[in-house]
Motif scaffolding. Structure first.
Motif, short mmCIF file in Angstrom:
data_model
loop_
_atom_site.label_atom_id
_atom_site.label_comp_id
_atom_site.label_asym_id
_atom_site.label_seq_id
_atom_site.Cartn_x
_atom_site.Cartn_y
_atom_site.Cartn_z
N ARG A 232 0.83 -1.21 0.00
CA ARG A 232 0.00 0.00 0.00
C ARG A 232 0.86 1.25 0.00
N PHE A 233 1.99 1.24 0.72
CA PHE A 233 2.85 2.41 0.78
C PHE A 233 3.59 2.66 -0.53
N GLU A 234 3.63 1.65 -1.41
CA GLU A 234 4.23 1.88 -2.72
C GLU A 234 3.46 2.95 -3.48
N LYS A 235 2.18 3.11 -3.17
CA LYS A 235 1.33 4.06 -3.88
C LYS A 235 1.44 5.47 -3.32
N GLY A 236 2.03 5.63 -2.17
CA GLY A 236 2.15 6.94 -1.55
C GLY A 236 3.11 6.85 -0.38
N CYS A 237 3.40 7.97 0.21
CA CYS A 237 4.38 8.00 1.29
C CYS A 237 3.69 8.02 2.65
N VAL A 238 4.06 7.08 3.49
CA VAL A 238 3.51 7.02 4.84
C VAL A 238 3.85 8.28 5.63
N PHE A 239 4.96 8.93 5.29
CA PHE A 239 5.37 10.12 6.00
C PHE A 239 4.70 11.38 5.45
N CYS A 240 4.53 11.46 4.12
CA CYS A 240 3.89 12.63 3.53
C CYS A 240 2.40 12.66 3.85
N PHE B 75 8.59 11.90 13.04
CA PHE B 75 9.21 12.19 11.75
C PHE B 75 8.98 13.63 11.33
N THR B 76 9.78 14.07 10.37
CA THR B 76 9.69 15.43 9.86
C THR B 76 8.56 15.53 8.85
N GLY C 299 13.97 5.85 5.57
CA GLY C 299 12.56 6.16 5.34
C GLY C 299 12.42 6.84 4.00
N HIS C 300 11.70 6.19 3.09
CA HIS C 300 11.64 6.71 1.73
C HIS C 300 10.20 6.86 1.26
N CYS C 301 9.98 7.81 0.35
CA CYS C 301 8.74 7.89 -0.41
C CYS C 301 8.93 7.04 -1.65
N PHE C 302 7.89 6.37 -2.09
CA PHE C 302 7.97 5.56 -3.29
C PHE C 302 6.90 6.02 -4.27
N ASP C 303 7.22 5.99 -5.53
CA ASP C 303 6.27 6.26 -6.59
C ASP C 303 6.66 5.34 -7.73
#
Length: 189
Positions: free
Chosen positions: A33-41, A72-73, A118-122
């Motif tokens: 699910r996080f591949e579709k968006g960022c858990v941090f954003c 997190f930031t 910790g990375h964002c994925f798209d």
């Protein structure tokens, strides 16, 4: 989906959160699910415990144990050592307040940051787009520092403000602080 889930509630002063302790198949679904968006954003609103314009505190969506939270930031910052100079005192104060609060609430706490992990994925796990500083607060002492010491060289950290200089000297890092009544240790790996 065949996975077992066990719900646990925990309370921390004015915050009460229900976390779900889950097995590996559920966690793999979470990662997909996080591949579709960022858990941090875009953290799930029901997990947000506290936030200000720079930092967010969430219940970890895949907790190691009840009470596991992540600080997190809001902005894309790779690690604590890369937080803007003017914002470092605020991060240090918030982190210290949370560490002390978790220690009072749970008796002991392990706080760790694994640098730029910790990375964002798209577009899938192969395409890393950004980083987010995040520190885990996990109730209890888990002897992480002793395990890491067998794999990596380590340096004691006497002040959280030392991280930027250590990062400049050594690059990516893991920072672990284990706190129990009457004793604490803080290490840079």
């Amino acid at each position: 989906d065949g996975c077992e889930q066990r719900r646990e509630e925990w309370s921390l002063e004015r915050m009460t959160v229900t976390t779900t302790i889950v097995d590996a198949p559920w966690y793999q679904g979470l990662l997909r699910r996080f591949e579709k968006g960022c858990v941090f954003c875009t953290p799930e609103p029901h997990l947000v415990l506290w936030s200000d314009e720079h930092l967010v505190l969430c219940a970890d969506p895949a907790p190691i144990r009840a009470g596991h939270a992540v600080l997190f930031t809001s902005d894309h910052v790779g690690c604590a050592a890369e937080v803007e100079h003017d914002a470092r005192p605020h991060l240090g104060r918030v982190r210290e307040e949370l560490r002390a609060t978790w220690q009072r609430a749970f008796g002991a706490v392990t706080v760790f940051e694994h640098g730029r992990a910790g990375h964002c994925f798209d577009g899938g796990l192969a395409q890393r787009l950004c980083h987010h500083f995040h520190a885990h607060l996990v109730p209890g002492v888990h002897e992480v520092a002793a395990d890491l010491a067998t794999m990596y060289g380590r340096r004691p950290v006497t002040d959280y403000g030392e991280l930027p200089g250590l990062f400049d000297d050594y690059g990516d890092y893991i920072h672990v602080e284990e706190c129990r009544p009457g004793a604490s240790s803080s290490w840079f790996y």
